[in-house]
Scaffold this motif. Structure first.
Motif, short mmCIF file in Angstrom:
data_model
loop_
_atom_site.label_atom_id
_atom_site.label_comp_id
_atom_site.label_asym_id
_atom_site.label_seq_id
_atom_site.Cartn_x
_atom_site.Cartn_y
_atom_site.Cartn_z
N ASP A 15 0.87 -1.18 0.04
CA ASP A 15 -0.04 -0.01 0.05
C ASP A 15 0.91 1.23 -0.01
O ASP A 15 0.38 2.50 0.33
N HIS A 16 2.21 1.18 -0.40
CA HIS A 16 2.98 2.38 -0.29
C HIS A 16 4.21 2.12 -1.12
O HIS A 16 4.55 0.84 -1.50
N VAL A 17 4.87 3.22 -1.24
CA VAL A 17 6.28 3.07 -1.87
C VAL A 17 7.27 3.99 -1.03
O VAL A 17 6.91 4.77 -0.23
N LEU A 18 8.56 3.58 -1.29
CA LEU A 18 9.60 4.41 -0.48
C LEU A 18 10.24 5.13 -1.63
O LEU A 18 11.02 4.53 -2.61
N ILE A 19 10.44 6.41 -1.77
CA ILE A 19 11.04 7.32 -2.46
C ILE A 19 12.19 7.75 -2.20
O ILE A 19 12.16 8.31 -1.20
N ASP A 20 13.31 7.55 -2.74
CA ASP A 20 14.55 8.02 -2.32
C ASP A 20 14.74 9.43 -2.96
O ASP A 20 14.90 9.43 -4.40
N SER A 31 -3.17 4.88 -3.42
CA SER A 31 -4.21 3.77 -3.73
C SER A 31 -3.86 2.65 -4.54
O SER A 31 -2.87 2.64 -5.28
N ASP A 32 -4.42 1.62 -4.77
CA ASP A 32 -4.10 0.47 -5.42
C ASP A 32 -3.90 0.83 -7.04
O ASP A 32 -3.17 0.25 -7.72
N ARG A 33 -4.71 1.73 -7.53
CA ARG A 33 -4.73 2.14 -8.85
C ARG A 33 -3.40 3.08 -9.24
O ARG A 33 -2.89 2.67 -9.93
N VAL A 34 -3.43 3.85 -8.27
CA VAL A 34 -1.82 4.67 -8.21
C VAL A 34 -0.69 3.74 -8.32
O VAL A 34 0.21 3.80 -9.09
N ALA A 83 -8.37 8.72 5.74
CA ALA A 83 -7.32 8.41 4.69
C ALA A 83 -7.64 7.08 3.66
O ALA A 83 -7.51 7.14 2.61
N LYS A 84 -7.71 6.04 4.53
CA LYS A 84 -7.84 4.60 3.85
C LYS A 84 -9.06 4.62 3.27
O LYS A 84 -9.10 3.98 2.08
N ALA A 85 -10.25 5.21 3.72
CA ALA A 85 -11.45 5.16 2.91
C ALA A 85 -11.26 5.95 1.69
O ALA A 85 -11.92 5.53 0.65
N SER A 86 -10.68 7.15 1.79
CA SER A 86 -10.60 8.09 0.80
C SER A 86 -9.96 7.44 -0.39
O SER A 86 -10.16 7.28 -1.59
N LEU A 87 -8.58 6.56 -0.14
CA LEU A 87 -7.78 6.17 -0.94
C LEU A 87 -8.73 4.88 -1.66
O LEU A 87 -8.46 4.55 -3.16
N ALA A 88 -9.60 4.24 -0.90
CA ALA A 88 -10.23 3.15 -1.50
C ALA A 88 -11.47 3.92 -2.54
O ALA A 88 -11.55 3.08 -3.57
N LEU A 90 -11.05 6.78 -4.38
CA LEU A 90 -10.11 6.99 -5.36
C LEU A 90 -9.61 6.06 -6.38
O LEU A 90 -9.62 6.03 -7.49
N GLY A 91 -9.38 4.75 -5.63
CA GLY A 91 -8.88 3.61 -6.39
C GLY A 91 -9.65 2.92 -6.97
O GLY A 91 -9.46 2.36 -8.15
N ALA A 92 -11.05 3.03 -6.49
CA ALA A 92 -11.78 2.21 -7.25
C ALA A 92 -12.43 3.04 -8.36
O ALA A 92 -12.74 2.46 -9.56
N LEU A 93 -12.83 4.21 -8.28
CA LEU A 93 -13.18 5.19 -9.16
C LEU A 93 -12.29 6.08 -10.11
O LEU A 93 -12.56 6.49 -11.14
#
Length: 223
Positions: A15-20, A31-34, A83-88, A90-93
């Protein structure tokens, strides 16, 4: 406030990335989509971010466009949507889908997101319906996406330049332009947004003139 992260992906989690960013690692939740749209480890990436501050935690959430970031902030303003619901949602739609669902009052589309019940979905639509036109219009003014190419140029300035791609109008920009045209014709922002959203749903690839024509047909008096 950290509003944007530009660097290279170190690793990707569920559910995340580490950006250097020049030796400093930023954990960014998406989100899953992103997440599915991001490049692999070692590749350049740029994300707009929103920082969640609580007594016991600091969390960064990442979005490819400013419009999606704005929807995240608005969704979190609704009671019961974190935040979790918002990402859900945005991820779905996606941001265009959220704009369309709220402009049309389609709470069933919002309810399709994981973990979102009917009461919460109805509350999202009811509380944000007056704000949908503003965010739809923002799509015509905001940059299409965060610029990862600038990261590549900064980190590796000797790399050969990429050939310029032909500009492709985004559906969000076309909807924003159509919405602006309709409001200039005297239609109320709410009814104009609903008509544009419905027209865009029927033809997602439609450009501005086609959207305007379709929306005008929907707004024309019946009978």
């Amino acid at each position: 406030m950290i509003g944007k992260i530009s660097g290279r992906i170190d690793y990707r989690g569920e559910d995340h990335v580490l950006i250097d960013v020049r030796g400093v690692g930023y954990l960014v939740y998406c989100s899953d989509r992103v997440l599915a749209s991001l490049p692999g480890p070692g590749e350049a990436v740029a994300l707009y971010t929103d920082l969640l501050v609580r007594e016991d935690i600091l969390q960064l959430f990442g979005f490819p466009t400013l419009v999606e970031k704005e929807w995240h902030r608005l969704l979190m303003s609704v009671q019961g949507v974190g935040a979790k619901a918002s990402l859900a949602i945005l991820g779905a739609l996606g941001p265009d889908g959220v704009s369309r669902a709220i402009a049309l009052g389609d709470w069933n589309a919002v309810k399709a997101a994981r973990g979102i019940g009917p009461k919460t979905a109805q509350r999202v639509v009811n509380e944000l319906k007056d704000k949908a036109p503003t965010v739809m219009a923002m799509a015509g003014r905001a940059p299409a996406s965060a610029d990862a190419d600038a990261v590549i140029e900064e980190i590796a300035p000797t790399a050969p330049p990429k050939p310029a791609a032909a500009p492709v109008p985004s559906s969000g920009a076309a909807q924003a332009e159509a919405l602006s045209a309709l409001t200039n014709l005297g239609y109320a922002p709410g009814e104009a947004a609903g008509a544009v959203a419905e027209a865009a749903g029927a033809d997602p690839q439609a450009e501005t003139p086609a959207l305007i024509r379709a929306a005008l047909r929907l707004l024309a008096p019946k009978g």
